[in-house]
Design an enzyme around this catalytic site. Structure first.
Site, mmCIF file in Angstrom:
data_model
loop_
_atom_site.group_PDB
_atom_site.id
_atom_site.type_symbol
_atom_site.label_atom_id
_atom_site.label_comp_id
_atom_site.label_asym_id
_atom_site.label_seq_id
_atom_site.Cartn_x
_atom_site.Cartn_y
_atom_site.Cartn_z
ATOM 1 N N TYR A 98 5.401 4.580 -3.250
ATOM 2 C CA TYR A 98 4.528 5.259 -2.293
ATOM 3 C C TYR A 98 5.291 5.707 -1.049
ATOM 4 O O TYR A 98 4.961 6.717 -0.438
ATOM 5 C CB TYR A 98 3.380 4.329 -1.907
ATOM 6 C CG TYR A 98 2.334 4.974 -1.034
ATOM 7 C CD1 TYR A 98 1.555 6.028 -1.510
ATOM 8 C CD2 TYR A 98 2.097 4.520 0.267
ATOM 9 C CE1 TYR A 98 0.592 6.609 -0.724
ATOM 10 C CE2 TYR A 98 1.128 5.103 1.056
ATOM 11 C CZ TYR A 98 0.377 6.148 0.565
ATOM 12 O OH TYR A 98 -0.581 6.726 1.350
ATOM 13 N N ARG A 144 -0.492 5.279 -5.153
ATOM 14 C CA ARG A 144 -1.848 4.735 -5.010
ATOM 15 C C ARG A 144 -2.734 5.063 -6.197
ATOM 16 O O ARG A 144 -3.804 4.502 -6.339
ATOM 17 C CB ARG A 144 -2.502 5.269 -3.718
ATOM 18 C CG ARG A 144 -1.886 4.735 -2.443
ATOM 19 C CD ARG A 144 -2.096 3.243 -2.317
ATOM 20 N NE ARG A 144 -1.502 2.722 -1.095
ATOM 21 C CZ ARG A 144 -0.307 2.208 -1.004
ATOM 22 N NH1 ARG A 144 0.456 2.145 -2.082
ATOM 23 N NH2 ARG A 144 0.161 1.726 0.136
ATOM 24 N N TYR A 176 2.086 -3.655 -0.383
ATOM 25 C CA TYR A 176 0.635 -3.473 -0.255
ATOM 26 C C TYR A 176 -0.126 -4.752 -0.572
ATOM 27 O O TYR A 176 -1.189 -5.014 -0.022
ATOM 28 C CB TYR A 176 0.206 -2.354 -1.203
ATOM 29 C CG TYR A 176 -1.095 -1.684 -0.849
ATOM 30 C CD1 TYR A 176 -1.278 -1.094 0.389
ATOM 31 C CD2 TYR A 176 -2.139 -1.624 -1.769
ATOM 32 C CE1 TYR A 176 -2.461 -0.457 0.713
ATOM 33 C CE2 TYR A 176 -3.334 -0.991 -1.453
ATOM 34 C CZ TYR A 176 -3.483 -0.419 -0.220
ATOM 35 O OH TYR A 176 -4.667 0.207 0.096
#
Length: 299
Positions: A147, A182, A263
């Site tokens: 990401y 994502r 994350y």
């Protein structure tokens, strides 16, 4: 309470009563939505997004039935089905089931319920010139984008570097995790946008066994998808999740802004391994410097 307020609205009450019931339904719906997502862990949030997207489709479908508008029903069905399919793909990729995700982690199949392992050690940093020399000496290179690459928009200088290495006879490939970024396919689209040939972009199942025969791995903006704790620590929050085994290669270069967790909020022991060096900084800036260095080295 939400259903009761909705029933009042559907009953065609007076203006004041209807507005109050509608406001009550909106409030209780908001509380319900917050309650269902507040306890869900960071690693599961992309799945929750696809679940809510699916919900919106089914709501639109129901609205189409109520208003006798076939177009709304059809569009809502498409959104609902695509969201459900995407949710299934992401749950499979993360070795999770949708019930465990929605319940905030309760009933996770891969966790034994104990305390997660504590990893000790110190990460070593490197610089652009050292990485350029490593790439020049390596015959096979695998690049693992994440990401962070998408956020930095560093795919174009990365493509230039890859072209130079391939022109110099190096074997360069990309390894894509199913939930890199994502959403599934986000990194595939990002690389295609930069013009990266599709035949050198491989999925986790295709390339995972090749890391042990790879001279250098360049990880750009990825973290949880290469976290060895998923395999080594049964008590980790991401235990059981399929990951790219970059640590099996001869040398790993991880490009990140900092040493912060990913994350999922889980520490990554790969950063502390002897064959891993950290190249800290903005992904786009680092890719531009690497592309320039590689080009200068190979002409």
């Amino acid at each position: 309470a939400t259903l009761g307020a909705g029933a009042v609205v559907m009953g065609g009450p007076e203006m004041g009563t209807g507005i109050a019931a509608l406001g009550g339904a909106l409030t209780t719906s908001g509380i319900l939505g917050w309650h269902m997502t507040a306890s869900i862990g960071g690693a599961d949030m992309p799945v929750v997004i696809t679940v809510l997207n699916s919900y919106s489709g089914w709501a639109l479908c129901a609205e189409g039935f109520m208003l006798d508008m076939p177009l709304l029903t059809i569009v809502g069905s498409l959104i609902g089905c695509s969201g459900a399919a995407l949710t299934k793909i992401m749950c499979d990729a993360m070795n999770r089931d949708i019930v465990s995700v929605i319940l905030g982690g309760y009933g996770t199949k891969s966790s034994s319920g104990g305390e997660a392992m504590k990893f000790e050690g110190e990460a070593t940093t490197t610089d652009v010139d050292t990485v350029v020399s490593l790439l020049g000496e390596s015959e096979s290179v695998i690049i693992v984008p994440g990401y962070g690459l998408a956020v930095a928009k560093g795919q174009y200088p990365l493509k230039e570097m890859v072209d130079t290495l391939r022109s110099a006879g190096k074997k360069v490939r990309f390894a894509i995790h199913p939930v890199a970024g994502r959403m599934p396919g986000q990194l595939n689209v990002l690389l295609a946008e930069a013009g990266v040939p599709y035949d050198i972009v491989e999925e986790l199942e295709e390339i995972n066994d090749d890391f042990s025969e790879t001279d250098a791995v360049l990880v750009i903006g990825a973290n949880d998808t290469i976290n060895s704790a998923a395999e080594d620590d049964p008590n980790s929050e991401i235990a059981g999740m399929p990951v790219l085994r970059v640590w099996n290669s001869k040398q790993v270069i991880v490009m990140k802004r900092s040493l912060a967790a990913g994350y999922a909020g889980v520490d990554n022991p790969v950063f502390l391994k002897d064959n891993t060096d950290m190249l800290l900084g903005d992904a786009k800036d680092s890719c531009e410097k690497l592309a320039a260095g590689v080009k200068a080295k190979f002409g």
